[in-house]
Design a protein around this motif. Sequence first.
Motif, mmCIF file in Angstrom:
data_model
loop_
_atom_site.group_PDB
_atom_site.id
_atom_site.type_symbol
_atom_site.label_atom_id
_atom_site.label_comp_id
_atom_site.label_asym_id
_atom_site.label_seq_id
_atom_site.Cartn_x
_atom_site.Cartn_y
_atom_site.Cartn_z
ATOM 1 N N GLN A 53 29.661 -12.958 -8.971
ATOM 2 C CA GLN A 53 30.071 -11.547 -9.014
ATOM 3 C C GLN A 53 28.867 -10.653 -9.308
ATOM 4 O OE1 GLN A 53 32.806 -10.314 -8.074
ATOM 5 N NE2 GLN A 53 34.616 -11.407 -8.788
ATOM 6 N N GLN A 54 28.043 -11.069 -10.270
ATOM 7 C CA GLN A 54 26.885 -10.265 -10.649
ATOM 8 C C GLN A 54 25.895 -10.141 -9.496
ATOM 9 O OE1 GLN A 54 26.277 -12.489 -14.548
ATOM 10 N NE2 GLN A 54 25.695 -10.450 -15.209
ATOM 11 N N GLN A 55 25.692 -11.250 -8.787
ATOM 12 C CA GLN A 55 24.745 -11.199 -7.669
ATOM 13 C C GLN A 55 25.276 -10.378 -6.503
ATOM 14 O OE1 GLN A 55 22.343 -15.156 -7.255
ATOM 15 N NE2 GLN A 55 24.267 -15.648 -8.283
ATOM 16 N N LEU A 56 26.581 -10.473 -6.247
ATOM 17 C CA LEU A 56 27.180 -9.621 -5.218
ATOM 18 C C LEU A 56 27.003 -8.146 -5.564
ATOM 19 C CD1 LEU A 56 30.596 -11.252 -4.188
ATOM 20 C CD2 LEU A 56 28.684 -10.707 -2.675
ATOM 21 N N SER A 57 27.242 -7.811 -6.825
ATOM 22 C CA SER A 57 27.086 -6.414 -7.272
ATOM 23 C C SER A 57 25.658 -5.930 -7.066
ATOM 24 C CB SER A 57 27.467 -6.281 -8.752
ATOM 25 O OG SER A 57 28.816 -6.603 -8.945
ATOM 26 N N GLU A 58 24.688 -6.781 -7.416
ATOM 27 C CA GLU A 58 23.275 -6.421 -7.245
ATOM 28 C C GLU A 58 22.952 -6.203 -5.769
ATOM 29 O OE1 GLU A 58 20.734 -5.846 -9.438
ATOM 30 O OE2 GLU A 58 22.233 -5.917 -11.031
ATOM 31 N N LYS A 59 23.444 -7.084 -4.912
ATOM 32 C CA LYS A 59 23.157 -6.965 -3.480
ATOM 33 C C LYS A 59 23.769 -5.692 -2.898
ATOM 34 C CE LYS A 59 23.004 -10.613 -0.740
ATOM 35 N NZ LYS A 59 21.564 -10.733 -0.470
ATOM 36 N N LEU A 60 24.983 -5.357 -3.344
ATOM 37 C CA LEU A 60 25.627 -4.135 -2.864
ATOM 38 C C LEU A 60 24.891 -2.898 -3.372
ATOM 39 C CD1 LEU A 60 29.332 -5.273 -3.288
ATOM 40 C CD2 LEU A 60 28.260 -4.608 -1.121
ATOM 41 N N LYS A 61 24.430 -2.980 -4.627
ATOM 42 C CA LYS A 61 23.689 -1.867 -5.219
ATOM 43 C C LYS A 61 22.382 -1.608 -4.452
ATOM 44 C CE LYS A 61 23.629 -2.105 -9.699
ATOM 45 N NZ LYS A 61 23.149 -2.525 -11.054
ATOM 46 N N ARG A 62 21.730 -2.699 -4.032
ATOM 47 C CA ARG A 62 20.460 -2.570 -3.299
ATOM 48 C C ARG A 62 20.677 -2.362 -1.794
ATOM 49 N NH1 ARG A 62 18.431 -7.015 -6.757
ATOM 50 N NH2 ARG A 62 18.789 -8.437 -5.014
ATOM 51 N N LYS A 63 21.939 -2.232 -1.397
ATOM 52 C CA LYS A 63 22.301 -1.984 0.005
ATOM 53 C C LYS A 63 21.806 -3.101 0.930
ATOM 54 C CE LYS A 63 22.792 2.969 -0.477
ATOM 55 N NZ LYS A 63 22.485 4.318 0.016
ATOM 56 N N GLU A 64 22.012 -4.330 0.486
ATOM 57 C CA GLU A 64 21.631 -5.486 1.286
ATOM 58 C C GLU A 64 22.788 -6.026 2.117
ATOM 59 O OE1 GLU A 64 19.914 -8.449 -1.254
ATOM 60 O OE2 GLU A 64 18.415 -7.098 -2.069
ATOM 61 N N LEU A 65 24.022 -5.551 1.827
ATOM 62 C CA LEU A 65 25.204 -6.030 2.538
ATOM 63 C C LEU A 65 25.916 -4.868 3.228
ATOM 64 C CD1 LEU A 65 26.706 -8.342 -0.252
ATOM 65 C CD2 LEU A 65 25.465 -9.084 1.792
ATOM 66 N N PRO A 66 26.631 -5.150 4.321
ATOM 67 C CA PRO A 66 27.455 -4.097 4.938
ATOM 68 C C PRO A 66 28.505 -3.598 3.947
ATOM 69 C CG PRO A 66 27.202 -5.957 6.432
ATOM 70 C CD PRO A 66 26.649 -6.391 5.109
ATOM 71 N N LEU A 67 28.790 -2.313 4.001
ATOM 72 C CA LEU A 67 29.758 -1.691 3.083
ATOM 73 C C LEU A 67 31.116 -1.550 3.773
ATOM 74 C CD1 LEU A 67 27.394 1.128 1.720
ATOM 75 C CD2 LEU A 67 27.674 -1.213 0.883
ATOM 76 N N GLY A 68 32.160 -1.340 2.972
ATOM 77 C CA GLY A 68 33.503 -1.208 3.528
ATOM 78 C C GLY A 68 34.190 -2.542 3.733
ATOM 79 N N VAL A 69 33.552 -3.625 3.267
ATOM 80 C CA VAL A 69 34.123 -4.972 3.346
ATOM 81 C C VAL A 69 34.633 -5.342 1.949
ATOM 82 C CG1 VAL A 69 33.598 -7.396 3.847
ATOM 83 C CG2 VAL A 69 32.427 -5.582 5.129
ATOM 84 N N HIS A 70 35.734 -6.069 1.874
ATOM 85 C CA HIS A 70 36.224 -6.562 0.581
ATOM 86 C C HIS A 70 35.529 -7.891 0.275
ATOM 87 C CE1 HIS A 70 39.407 -3.544 0.263
ATOM 88 N NE2 HIS A 70 39.650 -3.757 1.542
ATOM 89 N N TYR A 71 34.619 -7.879 -0.688
ATOM 90 C CA TYR A 71 33.926 -9.110 -1.097
ATOM 91 C C TYR A 71 34.621 -9.659 -2.343
ATOM 92 C CZ TYR A 71 30.161 -7.532 2.004
ATOM 93 O OH TYR A 71 29.426 -7.126 3.088
ATOM 94 N N HIS A 72 35.004 -10.921 -2.298
ATOM 95 C CA HIS A 72 35.696 -11.546 -3.425
ATOM 96 C C HIS A 72 35.010 -12.844 -3.826
ATOM 97 C CE1 HIS A 72 39.311 -9.007 -3.365
ATOM 98 N NE2 HIS A 72 39.324 -9.127 -2.048
ATOM 99 N N VAL A 73 35.096 -13.169 -5.115
ATOM 100 C CA VAL A 73 34.774 -14.506 -5.606
ATOM 101 C C VAL A 73 36.057 -15.050 -6.217
ATOM 102 C CG1 VAL A 73 33.358 -15.909 -7.141
ATOM 103 C CG2 VAL A 73 32.387 -13.845 -6.105
ATOM 104 N N PHE A 74 36.539 -16.154 -5.669
ATOM 105 C CA PHE A 74 37.752 -16.786 -6.195
ATOM 106 C C PHE A 74 37.380 -18.118 -6.833
ATOM 107 C CE2 PHE A 74 40.296 -14.421 -2.741
ATOM 108 C CZ PHE A 74 40.560 -13.359 -3.609
ATOM 109 N N VAL A 75 37.741 -18.269 -8.088
ATOM 110 C CA VAL A 75 37.392 -19.472 -8.833
ATOM 111 C C VAL A 75 38.525 -20.500 -8.732
ATOM 112 C CG1 VAL A 75 38.306 -18.545 -11.012
ATOM 113 C CG2 VAL A 75 36.571 -20.337 -11.070
ATOM 114 N N ASP A 76 38.150 -21.771 -8.607
ATOM 115 C CA ASP A 76 39.144 -22.844 -8.576
ATOM 116 C C ASP A 76 39.972 -22.827 -9.860
ATOM 117 O OD1 ASP A 76 38.142 -23.661 -6.165
ATOM 118 O OD2 ASP A 76 37.069 -25.407 -6.931
ATOM 119 N N PRO A 77 41.217 -23.248 -9.797
ATOM 120 C CA PRO A 77 42.044 -23.277 -11.021
ATOM 121 C C PRO A 77 41.484 -24.288 -12.022
ATOM 122 C CG PRO A 77 43.178 -24.356 -9.199
ATOM 123 C CD PRO A 77 41.957 -23.715 -8.622
#
Length: 596
Positions: A53-77
Amino acid sequence: MSFAGEAEVLLQQATRERLEKFARLRGKAVQTGKFWDIVVITAVDKKQEIAYQQQLSEKLKRKELPLGVHYHVFVDPPGPKIGNGGSTLHVLQCLEEHYGDKWDSLTVMLIHSGGYSQRLPNASALGKIFTALPFGDPVYQMLDLKLAMYIDFPTHMNPGILITCADDIELYNIGATESVRFDQPGFTALAHPSSLTIGTTHGVFILEPQLHLTETGELEYRSCHHFLHKPSIESMRHSGAVYKRRNYQPSPGGLGNSVVDSEYVYTDSLFYIDHTTAKLLLTFYKQMGMLCCEIDAYGDFLQALGTGATKDYIKNTENITKEESSLMEIREKVSSLLKGLPLNLILLNNSKFYHIGTTHECLFHFTSDRKLKLEMGLLPNVFSICPNSPEDLGKSACIIHSIVSSRCSVAPGSLVEYSRLGPEVSVGMNSIISGCCIDTKADIPPNTFLATLSMRIDGELMYVSMVFGIDDNMKKHVTNLADIDFLRFFGISLGQCLELWGLRISDKLFSGDTTCLGLWTVRIFPVCSTLSDSVKVSLGILNSVQNKSPFKLNVFKLLSSVEEMLLYKDVEDMLKFRQQLYEEISLQKLEEKSDL
């Protein structure tokens, strides 16, 4: 130019075009229907989920990923490991919980990245999907590459889920007027021509015979008769999975062409399920309740498909890491559930499949593999301050997102990533240096793996560096202390090493399960107060083994295993160190531009 040479050039061009297309989308809002609606990354536990989650946030902040996409991290139960098959089922449930009835109209990319990356430990703390690649500005990671290589898929896809892994690369070329379409019910898989040897470590497709023979093109749509999971060469031949291709090669002296027949099989990579199939699997998962064993999304789902599928695989435990009593029961139920569903194939006859999930694969593809360098434009020095020319560093060394002194030497075949290396540092051949700060004299021998992690213990920030041989088997373990000498550290028995380090063999020397003793769980790495100190002591461990000289570890207050490093890792501090490097590199590059 030979046919093979022309195909290679077309593959290079197609790869560059996709990378350029993705580069234009980074940091921009994407139009609905023109890109993925949802991108899901799986995590094996809560710590990994937070790191992703933290790395995704950093990448979005630095505009390294396309915007308007729902990015999720789902953890195994929580509970027993469920494998990438179980993780797939759990993700379907998470999607329904998040999106309700809307999820049946969405295109989803699901990337399996849950796991501890024991064969590539520099990816253990922050994840294989965030592995740095030697190209791009800012540096591309595996996540960026996945999004780039599949950039054309969503516009030719019915609502459903595309399932892929975090540590492989698929490159392909198709005709200018053709498209890869995921629009059939059931399962649809990409199929790549591969050698029979590669087939033994992958899934292999046996094609349904064609009524009318047609000329083979770069893209073909076929049906799968039967899927083999990691078969032997004998089994491939016996099952009719081996095909022949006629190659025309220039004869010596330029006098015409010679004809060479080569054998190949079609191997798997990613696959797609349409929404109806996804709902079928989700209903099954809800009925099952909690899973108690590991399910393989490839071996356990795909082997149930195709008109020639049998139930023979249900009792075959040859390719599973841990045999569970409930696995046969689950396989039987999955087989009955999926029986009769089609397995559609998209044959990509001009394609390449690369795996970078091990230290050896990573080093080879990033430093020595000329083909991948040409196809993707890989570079020896990427987003780094590195005054040395490639010739000074060693032609096939690779420096990524690092600051390397002009008097530092990095031998050919070695990789340095997210590190700061001072003037008196020498890195031997075929080594990996990751996340390290080395500011004093250090001679790192060939075939060394060295990585530093931040840890937070009782609220205090600490550092620890793991050091191993590139050939050390991190997955190997023994079940009792008497067999310790079967474990090897830099080619030396672990028992001998422990004697050199003044450590007594006991259960307390290992973390976690005391019936699973290995390099992953042995407590031999001193926990230090600074980045540079942690490297110094770990190099002391290494030098003692190399020189057969004592290096007392029993004087250190706290020793950690790799397992514990991941348990107490401080992701925020590791990312902070990378950000400091990022800012310093960016500033120097800006100054260099203004000087021109």
